[in-house]
Design a protein around this motif. Structure first.
Motif, mmCIF file in Angstrom:
data_model
loop_
_atom_site.group_PDB
_atom_site.id
_atom_site.type_symbol
_atom_site.label_atom_id
_atom_site.label_comp_id
_atom_site.label_asym_id
_atom_site.label_seq_id
_atom_site.Cartn_x
_atom_site.Cartn_y
_atom_site.Cartn_z
ATOM 1 N N VAL A 344 -10.432 28.588 -12.454
ATOM 2 C CA VAL A 344 -10.918 28.373 -13.826
ATOM 3 C C VAL A 344 -9.770 28.182 -14.809
ATOM 4 O O VAL A 344 -9.843 27.348 -15.716
ATOM 5 C CB VAL A 344 -11.800 29.574 -14.266
ATOM 6 N N LEU A 345 -8.667 28.930 -14.626
ATOM 7 C CA LEU A 345 -7.630 29.025 -15.651
ATOM 8 C C LEU A 345 -6.310 28.346 -15.304
ATOM 9 O O LEU A 345 -5.393 28.339 -16.147
ATOM 10 C CB LEU A 345 -7.347 30.511 -15.948
ATOM 11 N N ALA A 346 -6.166 27.776 -14.122
ATOM 12 C CA ALA A 346 -4.906 27.137 -13.735
ATOM 13 C C ALA A 346 -4.566 25.992 -14.679
ATOM 14 O O ALA A 346 -5.380 25.091 -14.913
ATOM 15 C CB ALA A 346 -4.992 26.634 -12.296
ATOM 16 N N GLU A 347 -3.358 26.026 -15.219
ATOM 17 C CA GLU A 347 -2.910 25.016 -16.183
ATOM 18 C C GLU A 347 -2.258 23.853 -15.436
ATOM 19 O O GLU A 347 -1.417 24.072 -14.561
ATOM 20 C CB GLU A 347 -1.915 25.663 -17.150
ATOM 21 N N PRO A 348 -2.630 22.604 -15.707
ATOM 22 C CA PRO A 348 -2.156 21.448 -14.912
ATOM 23 C C PRO A 348 -0.641 21.333 -14.811
ATOM 24 O O PRO A 348 -0.101 21.076 -13.731
ATOM 25 C CB PRO A 348 -2.772 20.249 -15.640
ATOM 26 N N ARG A 349 0.084 21.524 -15.916
ATOM 27 C CA ARG A 349 1.550 21.375 -15.863
ATOM 28 C C ARG A 349 2.160 22.445 -14.972
ATOM 29 O O ARG A 349 3.070 22.161 -14.175
ATOM 30 C CB ARG A 349 2.147 21.467 -17.263
ATOM 31 N N LEU A 350 1.689 23.679 -15.094
ATOM 32 C CA LEU A 350 2.215 24.752 -14.265
ATOM 33 C C LEU A 350 1.848 24.530 -12.798
ATOM 34 O O LEU A 350 2.638 24.853 -11.907
ATOM 35 C CB LEU A 350 1.687 26.100 -14.745
ATOM 36 N N GLY A 363 -7.435 23.748 -13.424
ATOM 37 C CA GLY A 363 -8.460 24.744 -13.692
ATOM 38 C C GLY A 363 -9.628 24.144 -14.453
ATOM 39 O O GLY A 363 -9.483 23.150 -15.183
ATOM 40 N N LEU A 364 -10.790 24.754 -14.306
ATOM 41 C CA LEU A 364 -12.007 24.230 -14.925
ATOM 42 C C LEU A 364 -11.875 24.133 -16.438
ATOM 43 O O LEU A 364 -12.348 23.168 -17.048
ATOM 44 C CB LEU A 364 -13.193 25.131 -14.549
ATOM 45 N N VAL A 365 -11.232 25.125 -17.068
ATOM 46 C CA VAL A 365 -11.075 25.114 -18.529
ATOM 47 C C VAL A 365 -10.344 23.859 -18.990
ATOM 48 O O VAL A 365 -10.767 23.176 -19.938
ATOM 49 C CB VAL A 365 -10.321 26.380 -18.985
ATOM 50 N N TYR A 366 -9.261 23.513 -18.308
ATOM 51 C CA TYR A 366 -8.465 22.349 -18.706
ATOM 52 C C TYR A 366 -9.128 21.056 -18.266
ATOM 53 O O TYR A 366 -8.974 20.017 -18.919
ATOM 54 C CB TYR A 366 -7.060 22.459 -18.120
ATOM 55 N N ALA A 367 -9.859 21.095 -17.165
ATOM 56 C CA ALA A 367 -10.575 19.905 -16.714
ATOM 57 C C ALA A 367 -11.661 19.509 -17.724
ATOM 58 O O ALA A 367 -11.841 18.330 -18.024
ATOM 59 C CB ALA A 367 -11.191 20.157 -15.338
#
Length: 465
Positions: A344-350, A363-367
Motif C-alpha cells: 500500500v505504502l511503497a514509494e516508487p522512487r525508493l 504502492g497502492l497509495v502512489y498508484a
C-alpha cells in the motif's frame, strides 16, 4: 590498485558494511535472544530456553555451509528451490563475486546465514518450556532444509518464482517473520502444551536481563534492515531510520494501550510492542517514507496487541495451542501487516533504489495518485499471494517435520522432566544460589559435585567457605 586479495569488482566499503551488518544480526541471536529467552521464562526453564537458541545458531551454520545456502540462493532446481551442492566449501566459489553486491560470495554466505539462524531461534520461542531437546536437535536441520530454503529461494533469489512475480520483501517480513510465526504456532500444536501449572504462571526470572536481550535485538536490527540493500548506500541509511522510527512508535502505542486497558505500564508489554514494530517495518524499511514508517508503527503497536490480548482469549483454537512467547502474534501477524502495508505504502522512487527501474513496484497509495490503480491493486494482490504461499508452506512442512521427528523421539518431555525443568534435562541450573545467598543443597552445582582440587591454597579457600 587491484590485487589478488582486492580485485577490481570488490568495493571495500560495501564489503565492510555487509560484514558489520551480518555481525549485528548475529549478535541479535547470540547473545541477544539467548539472554532474552533465558530470562523471560520461569527459572526452571532458563538454561534449556537459552541453550535451544545457542544450539540452533550452531547447527544452522553447519547445515548452511554444507547445503542450505545453495538451496536458498544457488542454481535453480525447481521454481521454488535451488540445487544443493558443496560449492560453499570451495575457496574458488567463496572468493568469487557473489550473486549480489560488490563483494565475495563468502560475505553473502555469512550475511544470509545469520538470517536463517534467527528464524529457527524465533520458532523456538513458541516451544519453550516443554519441547524435548533431542527433538529440537532433529527439527532444526530438517526445517531449515525443507521450509526455510524454499521460502528464501522463492522470495529472495533472482530465480525464485515469487521474486519474479514482484513480491516486495525488503529484509525478511515474509521469509523470516511470517515463516517463524506460522511454523512456531504449528510446531506448538504438534508438540502439545506446557504443564497446566506453567501455563497459569510463567513469570520471567529476570526482567532486567530481558531488557538487555531486547536491547541487543533492537540495536541489531540496524544491520538486519540496513544490510538488505547489499550496499552502504542511501537506501541502507533510510532503512535504518525507518526501522527505529516504526519501532519506537510501536512500543509507545503498545505501552499506551496497556496503561489505558490494564491501568499500568508493562515492561514485557513494551518489549512485545518493540518486537512487533521491528517485524512490521522489515518488509518495507527501505521502500517507504518516514510518515509511512510511523503509520506502520501505530498499526504494529495496536493490531497485534488486539489479536494477542483480545482475539486470542476469545478463540478456543488459539487458546488450545500453547505458543509460549506468542510468536504467532509478534511475528506472524506483524509480518503479515508489514507485507500488506508495503504493497500500500511503497514509494516508487525508493522502490527503484532497491529493485531497479521496474514500474511494477509501486504502492497502492502512489498508484492511485498517478492514475495507475490497476498496478497498485496488482501489487497488493501479489503481497497477499506471498502471504498465502508462506502460510501454506510452513503449515505443511512444519507438520510433516514434527510427525517425522515424533516417530524417532518424543516431541514433548515426560511429566517428570516437565516438573523438574533444567536440572532433569541438562543437569544444570541457571543460578547456583538459593534464597539469601545460601548454596542450594540439591543443585548439581554444589561443591560435592566436583572433584577435590590438588591446589592446597584452593583447598584451604574451600574449607574457609
Amino acid at each position: 590498485m587491484a590485487t589478488e586479495a582486492a580485485p577490481e569488482w570488490l568495493d571495500k566499503g560495501d564489503n565492510a558494511w555487509q560484514l558489520a551488518a551480518a555481525t549485528l544480526v548475529g549478535l541479535q541471536s547470540v547473545p541477544g535472544l539467548v539472554i532474552l529467552y533465558g530470562s523471560i521464562v520461569k527459572k526452571k526453564w532458563a538454561v534449556n530456553s537459552a541453550f535451544m537458541a545457542l544450539y540452533a545458531f550452531a547447527a544452522t551454520f553447519v547445515c548452511w555451509c554444507l547445503w542450505a545456502f545453495r538451496m536458498s540462493f544457488g542454481d535453480r532446481l525447481l521454481p521454488f528451490v535451488g540445487r544443493p551442492d558443496l560449492a560453499a566449501l570451495d575457496q574458488a566459489f567463496l572468493t568469487q563475486q557473489g550473486f549480489a553486491g560488490a563483494y565475495p560470495a563468502a560475505t553473502l554466505l555469512f550475511f544470509q546465514f545469520v538470517f536463517a539462524a534467527i528464524t529457527l531461534i524465533l520458532v523456538a520461542g513458541s516451544l519453550l518450556g516443554r519441547v524435548n531437546f533431542r527433538a529440537w536437535m532433529l527439527f532444526v536441520p530438517l526445517w531449515l532444509t525443507f521450509s526455510y530454503t524454499i521460502g528464501a529461494f522463492s522470495l529472495w533469489s533472482p530465480n525464485g518464482f515469487l521474486f519474479k512475480a514482484g513480491v516486495m520483501d525488503f529484509a525478511g517480513g515474509y521469509v523470516i517473520h511470517l515463516s517463524s510465526g506460522i511454523a512456531g504456532f504449528t510446531a506448538a500444536y504438534w508438540v502439545g502444551p506446557r504443564t497446566a501449572k506453567d501455563r497459569e504462571s510463567f513469570p520471567p526470572n529476570n526482567i532486567l536481563l530481558t531488557l538487555a536481550g531486547a536491547g541487543l535485538l533492537w540495536m541489531g536490527w540496524t544491520g538486519f534492515n540496513g544490510g538488505a540493500p547489499y550496499a552502504a548506500n542511501i537506501d541502507a541509511s533510510l532503512a535504518v531510520v525507518n526501522t527505529h522510527f516504526c519501532t519506537a512508535t510501536s512500543l509507545l502505542v503498545w505501552l499506551c494501550l496497556d496503561c489505558f486497558v490494564f491501568g499500568r505500564p508493562s515492561v514485557i508489554g513494551a518489549v512485545q510492542g518493540m518486537i512487533t514494530g521491528l517485524v512490521c517495518i522489515t518488509p518495507a524499511a527501505g521502500l517507504v517514507q518516514g510518515w509511512a514508517a510511523m503509520l506502520m508503527g501505530v498499526v504494529s503497536g495496536s493490531v497485534p496487541w488486539c489479536t494477542m490480548m483480545v482475539l486470542h482469549k476469545r478463540s478456543r483454537f488459539l487458546k488450545r495451542v500453547d505458543d509460549t512467547l506468542a510468536v504467532l502474534h509478534t511475528h506472524g501477524v506483524a509480518g503479515s501487516l508489514g507485507g500488506v502495508l508495503t504493497g500500500v505504502l511503497a514509494e516508487p522512487r525508493l522502490s527503484r533504489l532497491f529493485f531497479g527501474d521496474d514500474p511494477r513496484y509501486v504502492g497502492l497509495v502512489y498508484a492511485l495518485k498517478d492514475g495507475r490503480a490497476a498496478a497498485g491493486l496488482r501489487q497488493v494482490g501479489v503481497q497477499l499471494a506471498g502471504i498465502a504461499f508462506v502460510v501454506a508452506l510452513n503449515v505443511a512442512v512444519t507438520s510433516a517435520v514434527c510427525l517425522v521427528v515424533g516417530l524417532l523421539v518424543p516431541l514433548r518431555l515426560s511429566e517428570e522432566q516437565l516438573a523438574a525443568g533444567d536440572d532433569a534435562i541438562h543437569g544444570e541450573d541457571a543460578y547456583a544460589v538459593w534464597g539469601d545467598g545460601e548454596t542450594y543443597e540439591q543443585s548439581v552445582h554444589g561443591n560435592h559435585s566436583y572433584p577435590m582440587t590438588s591446589n592446597p591454597m584452593a583447598s584451604k579457600a574451600d574449607e574457609m567457605i
